[in-house]
Design a protein around this motif. Structure first.
Motif, short mmCIF file in Angstrom:
data_model
loop_
_atom_site.label_atom_id
_atom_site.label_comp_id
_atom_site.label_asym_id
_atom_site.label_seq_id
_atom_site.Cartn_x
_atom_site.Cartn_y
_atom_site.Cartn_z
N ALA A 150 -0.38 5.07 -14.01
CA ALA A 150 -0.03 6.16 -13.10
C ALA A 150 -0.57 5.89 -11.70
N VAL A 151 -1.81 5.43 -11.62
CA VAL A 151 -2.40 5.11 -10.32
C VAL A 151 -1.64 3.95 -9.69
N GLU A 163 1.45 3.02 -10.18
CA GLU A 163 2.78 3.45 -9.76
C GLU A 163 2.72 4.16 -8.41
N THR A 164 1.75 5.04 -8.25
CA THR A 164 1.60 5.76 -6.98
C THR A 164 1.17 4.80 -5.87
N TRP A 165 0.23 3.93 -6.18
CA TRP A 165 -0.26 2.94 -5.20
C TRP A 165 0.91 2.09 -4.68
N ASP A 201 4.08 2.77 -4.79
CA ASP A 201 5.05 3.60 -4.08
C ASP A 201 4.63 3.80 -2.63
N VAL A 202 3.37 4.10 -2.42
CA VAL A 202 2.86 4.26 -1.05
C VAL A 202 2.98 2.94 -0.30
#
Length: 152
Positions: free
Chosen positions: A42-43, A45-47, A49-50
């Motif tokens: 999850a981290v 994926e967000t990392w 994406d940013v």
């Protein structure tokens, strides 16, 4: 004849209303089939994406506008990107147990072109992704120690 047409129209309307659309069933099956992401996934994926968004901005923004400042006290677009990418190393270095970067922001003079800035942004997010992958789910629970004070 009118009676038959009316009955057929009624049957057609009821059958269309009563049956779910195939795309709705497919969407439900797809979402149910995916297991939930683990903490590190999850981290990550967000990392990522940013990182993709910042890199896209870095690549899309015209190079002749990279040094524009709305006011002299504000950072330019290039300086904003360098600040964001440089800040990644405060987290990356901490996760590696290395000393934090000496300066808050990388100097614009080190990254003279749009390509240099974009490459630094890309590298900082790739380095961060590598740390997240290396730490895994177990690493998400680790207590980090400040490399300067040696305290948590």
């Amino acid at each position: 004849m009118k009676n038959i047409c009316l009955k057929m129209a009624l049957i057609l309307a009821v059958s269309m209303w009563a049956l779910p659309a195939p795309s709705q069933d497919t969407a439900k099956k797809d979402t149910a089939a995916k297991p939930p992401l683990g903490p590190s996934e999850a981290v990550l994926e967000t990392w990522n994406d940013v990182g993709r968004k910042l890199l896209a901005m870095a690549e899309d923004f015209p190079e002749d506008k990279y040094d524009f400042k709305p006011t002299p006290a504000q950072r330019s677009f290039a300086e904003q990107l360098l600040h964001a990418a440089g800040a990644n190393y405060f987290f990356i270095n901490l996760a590696h147990g290395q000393k934090l970067p000496a300066e808050e922001d990388p100097k614009r003079e080190q990254y003279k072109t749009k390509a240099d800035v974009a490459a630094f942004v890309k590298k900082s997010f790739a380095d961060g992704a590598a740390v997240i992958k290396a730490k895994g789910d177990k690493g998400m629970d680790d207590l980090l120690t400040d490399p300067n004070t040696h305290r948590p």
